[in-house]
Design a protein around this motif. Structure first.
Motif, PDB file in Angstrom:
ATOM      1  N   ASN A 123       0.834  -1.213   0.000  1.00 22.05           N
ATOM      2  CA  ASN A 123       0.000   0.000   0.000  1.00 22.05           C
ATOM      3  C   ASN A 123       0.859   1.250   0.000  1.00 22.05           C
ATOM      4  N   PHE A 124       2.179   1.072  -0.162  1.00 23.63           N
ATOM      5  CA  PHE A 124       3.112   2.189  -0.018  1.00 23.63           C
ATOM      6  C   PHE A 124       4.368   1.862  -0.810  1.00 23.63           C
ATOM      7  N   VAL A 125       5.033   2.892  -1.359  1.00 20.40           N
ATOM      8  CA  VAL A 125       6.277   2.687  -2.080  1.00 20.40           C
ATOM      9  C   VAL A 125       7.240   3.824  -1.746  1.00 20.40           C
ATOM     10  N   ARG A 126       8.472   3.454  -1.537  1.00 16.08           N
ATOM     11  CA  ARG A 126       9.533   4.458  -1.402  1.00 16.08           C
ATOM     12  C   ARG A 126      10.153   4.643  -2.775  1.00 16.08           C
ATOM     13  N   LEU A 127       9.972   5.834  -3.365  1.00 25.99           N
ATOM     14  CA  LEU A 127      10.573   6.156  -4.650  1.00 25.99           C
ATOM     15  C   LEU A 127      11.973   6.693  -4.364  1.00 25.99           C
ATOM     16  N   CYS A 128      12.939   5.807  -4.419  1.00 28.15           N
ATOM     17  CA  CYS A 128      14.297   6.167  -4.017  1.00 28.15           C
ATOM     18  C   CYS A 128      15.159   6.367  -5.271  1.00 28.15           C
ATOM     19  N   HIS A 129      16.254   7.072  -5.155  1.00 29.98           N
ATOM     20  CA  HIS A 129      16.725   7.948  -4.068  1.00 29.98           C
ATOM     21  C   HIS A 129      16.663   9.390  -4.549  1.00 29.98           C
ATOM     22  N   TYR A 130      15.647   9.673  -5.332  1.00 28.36           N
ATOM     23  CA  TYR A 130      15.497  10.935  -6.053  1.00 28.36           C
ATOM     24  C   TYR A 130      14.044  11.009  -6.504  1.00 28.36           C
ATOM     25  N   PRO A 131      13.531  12.187  -6.846  1.00 28.19           N
ATOM     26  CA  PRO A 131      12.164  12.264  -7.369  1.00 28.19           C
ATOM     27  C   PRO A 131      12.041  11.495  -8.692  1.00 28.19           C
ATOM     28  N   HIS A 132      11.012  10.664  -8.785  1.00 28.24           N
ATOM     29  CA  HIS A 132      10.779   9.891 -10.006  1.00 28.24           C
ATOM     30  C   HIS A 132       9.912  10.689 -10.978  1.00 28.24           C
ATOM     31  N   ASP A 133       9.720  10.136 -12.154  1.00 29.36           N
ATOM     32  CA  ASP A 133       8.857  10.756 -13.161  1.00 29.36           C
ATOM     33  C   ASP A 133       7.480  11.040 -12.568  1.00 29.36           C
ATOM     34  N   GLU A 134       6.888  12.173 -12.967  1.00 25.14           N
ATOM     35  CA  GLU A 134       5.586  12.564 -12.411  1.00 25.14           C
ATOM     36  C   GLU A 134       4.503  11.536 -12.715  1.00 25.14           C
ATOM     37  N   ARG A 135       4.678  10.735 -13.745  1.00 25.23           N
ATOM     38  CA  ARG A 135       3.710   9.666 -13.999  1.00 25.23           C
ATOM     39  C   ARG A 135       3.579   8.731 -12.790  1.00 25.23           C
ATOM     40  N   MET A 136       4.668   8.560 -12.065  1.00 27.22           N
ATOM     41  CA  MET A 136       4.641   7.648 -10.927  1.00 27.22           C
ATOM     42  C   MET A 136       3.752   8.182  -9.811  1.00 27.22           C
ATOM     43  N   THR A 137       3.856   9.448  -9.484  1.00 28.49           N
ATOM     44  CA  THR A 137       3.023   9.989  -8.411  1.00 28.49           C
ATOM     45  C   THR A 137       1.579  10.157  -8.862  1.00 28.49           C
ATOM     46  N   ARG A 138       1.365  10.455 -10.137  1.00 26.19           N
ATOM     47  CA  ARG A 138      -0.023  10.524 -10.618  1.00 26.19           C
ATOM     48  C   ARG A 138      -0.661   9.129 -10.638  1.00 26.19           C
ATOM     49  N   THR A 139       0.120   8.123 -11.023  1.00 33.28           N
ATOM     50  CA  THR A 139      -0.401   6.756 -10.995  1.00 33.28           C
ATOM     51  C   THR A 139      -0.677   6.329  -9.560  1.00 33.28           C
ATOM     52  N   ALA A 140       0.203   6.691  -8.637  1.00 26.39           N
ATOM     53  CA  ALA A 140      -0.012   6.382  -7.222  1.00 26.39           C
ATOM     54  C   ALA A 140      -1.300   7.007  -6.716  1.00 26.39           C
TER      55      ALA A 140
END
Length: 602
Positions: free
Chosen positions: A350-367
């Protein structure tokens, strides 16, 4: 409050257009770009004194090689092409291990409109970027994982235009990260590039969230925030409209262009992993208008608990690098995001650590859409130049760019300041300044870091680090059974930890898929699984535990991992191989997460 910076040391903060993918007048420049490699000594990008060379490839000249005067031996028009977005390493075999300078060029047609402003939006370019349009340098940027914008107003003309971008992927001692890190240094224009046209006065930033008081209030339906209108006179009207929530209000800008608002929603369902509800939010001011999709939720700590919408939660999660499964290279498209979130759902996370830098915005929008909570991190990794004000300025700029881009993503609940930084006074002062800045920019989210400063005394594990005093949630990385201690020591170790919500932010071991043997043999799936089983025994004895994050979801490339056959240039700690096949440890965590046998929210 951090380091005091001289004017010369302060990092320029580029204009950042929040919500670019929700604007009306956006022209994608993704696709084929011509490229030329600037091999050492990088004379096309730098002069002999180290200044940026504005007379090199940036001129985009087309010499007549048959009869014209002698000119530099280059011509973008006949040069090969690379796909943008994309790293150069996985597109050109000869450039696979190249860490240097490469120039991109693309022609495009446009017709400037009076009363408007045009920006070149770059989702990310690793690591330093210098941009020329029609032979004029329009901006420079440092940082490989956050977006930035270059204003082109006044530089464009009707008809054909061209842009040249020099990207320098050389590692810097005073870069962020510095020269040493355990992932692959993919270079180039790794995320989307587009032209964005907006009115003369336009919305460049906004924050729309559930009102965040000093304590959780059941039934809270108040929404608040601000809309910033760049170039607006004080008193400019702004409208916030959320039709489905029956919430609409107007506000006016102050002298700084901020229009702060508060409005009650007549009908509001809060965002959660079980119900990731998003609302269409329309923001308008003058002739500018954009519509975003935003979820509303409350995240806070209460003692050693993490509360989501007033209810205690346990974070069943995993670490994830921004490396595309199967094809490899930097992740940068919808299919990459869909594949990785499919793995997360299969794991019952139910949770993901996007390490070790900000990932592509698609990842947070998909989340946001999939109901996966997110830990987002800036790359203060291992040992950086903590004593230098100019390095602090770079880190501060990256923090601001990360928060501005994703502050309206309900899924993002943790801003992380660092990973595995040594316990030094200068480090703590550095990160204390960033923590204060993060809380000032966004008081609605929690602050964390992943530490590895624990020590052993007999059968005890002790984490005493002054950085924990600055954090809302404490993360700790440990690899019992792999880098130190015996695997079985996890069964009996007694931890002394801060009385705060605690996340085991990394644990695990390397195993090559298909390599089998006894649990005592390193690099086998059996040993990796054996370590995971003993970790679960240990987790049950940590009262503060509110989340577990295995390292890592997928095997990923790293130039430091060069044991033949076993690694071959990959960190093999993945629960899955780089092509998405499951190792034995995957099923252990999948079962524990499904049956809720690891950790408790209360």
């Amino acid at each position: 409050m951090g380091l005091t910076l001289s004017a010369a040391a302060q990092q320029p903060f580029q204009t950042l257009l929040v919500g670019v993918d929700h604007r009306a007048d956006v022209t994608s420049l993704n696709g084929d770009w011509h490229y030329l490699v600037d091999y050492p000594p990088f004379r096309a990008l730098y002069t002999g004194s180290g200044a940026i060379n504005d007379r090199g490839y940036a001129m985009n000249s087309h010499p007549d090689i048959t009869s014209g005067p002698h000119n530099d031996e280059y011509d973008f028009a006949t040069a090969p092409t690379l796909k943008v977005p994309g790293d150069w390493n996985t597109q050109v075999p000869q450039l696979f291990n190249y860490e240097g300078v490469l120039f991109y060029e693309r022609d495009f047609d446009t017709t400037p409109k009076s009363g408007t402003r045009t920006f070149l939006h770059i989702g990310a370019a690793n690591y330093r970027s210098h941009i020329w349009v029609n032979r004029k340098r329009v901006c420079d940027h440092e940082g490989g994982f956050t977006p930035f914008d270059c204003e082109l107003t006044g530089v464009l003309h009707a008809g054909s235009n061209f842009v040249v971008i020099g990207v320098d992927a050389n590692r810097l001692q005073d870069g962020i990260p510095s020269v040493g890190y355990d992932w692959f240094n993919y270079g180039g224009l790794t995320r989307d590039v587009s032209l964005v046209t907006v009115p003369a006065a336009f919305i460049d930033d906004y924050d729309v969230h559930l009102a965040h008081g000093s304590s959780w209030q059941p039934g809270n339906t108040e929404l608040s925030g601000y809309v910033h209108v760049l170039g607006a006179a004080a008193g400019t009207s702004v409208t916030v409209d959320i039709p489905e929530a029956r919430a609409r209000t107007s506000a006016t800008t102050d002298a700084e262009g901020n229009a702060r608002f508060s409005v009650k929603a007549a009908r509001l369902s809060l965002w959660s992993p079980d119900s990731p509800k998003l609302y269409k939010v329309t923001l308008s001011s003058g002739t500018d208008r954009l519509t975003d999709e935003i979820g509303f939720r409350d995240i806070r700590v209460d003692g050693i608990r993490i509360l989501l919408n007033g209810k205690a939660v346990f974070l069943k999660r995993v670490n994830l690098h921004a490396e595309a499964p199967i094809r490899g290279g930097r992740a940068n498209n919808d299919q990459d995001a869909a594949t990785m979130f499919g793995y997360l759902k299969d794991l019952n996370a139910n949770f993901v650590r996007l390490c070790h830098y900000p990932h592509d915005e698609r990842m947070t929008r998909t989340a946001d859409r999939e109901g996966i909570m997110v830990w987002s991190e800036i790359p203060n990794y291992w040992d950086i130049s903590f004593k230098k004000p100019e390095v602090y300025a770079k880190s501060s700029a990256m923090l601001k760019e990360m928060i501005r881009r994703d502050r309206n993503k309900a899924s993002v609940i943790l801003w992380s300041l660092s990973n595995e930084t040594g316990n030094k006074p200068e480090r703590t002062k550095f990160l204390a300044g960033l923590a204060a800045e993060a809380r000032q920019m966004d008081p609605t989210r929690l602050i964390t870091s992943a530490l590895n400063t624990d020590r052993r005394e007999g059968g005890k594990g002790i984490l005493e680090d002054p950085l924990t005093d600055l954090l809302d949630v404490v993360g700790m990385n440990e690899y019992m059974g792999w880098y130190g201690d015996k695997t079985e020591d996890a069964d009996t170790i007694q931890w002394t930890l801060p009385q705060k919500p605690f996340i085991m932010s990394e644990f695990g071991a390397e195993a090559r898929l298909g390599n089998h043997g006894p649990v005592t043999r390193r690099w086998t799936e059996e040993q990796q699984a054996y370590i995971y089983k003993h970790q679960l025994v240990m987790f049950a004895k940590i009262p503060q535990l509110r989340g577990t994050t295995p390292w890592v979801l997928l095997d990923f490339r790293s130039t430091t991992r060069n044991i033949p056959i076993l690694q071959d240039g990959y960190n093999r700690k993945g629960l899955l191989s780089d092509d998405g096949r499951k190792k034995q440890a995957f099923f252990i965590m999948q079962k524990a997460y499904k049956e809720n046998t690891v950790g408790k929210p209360e």
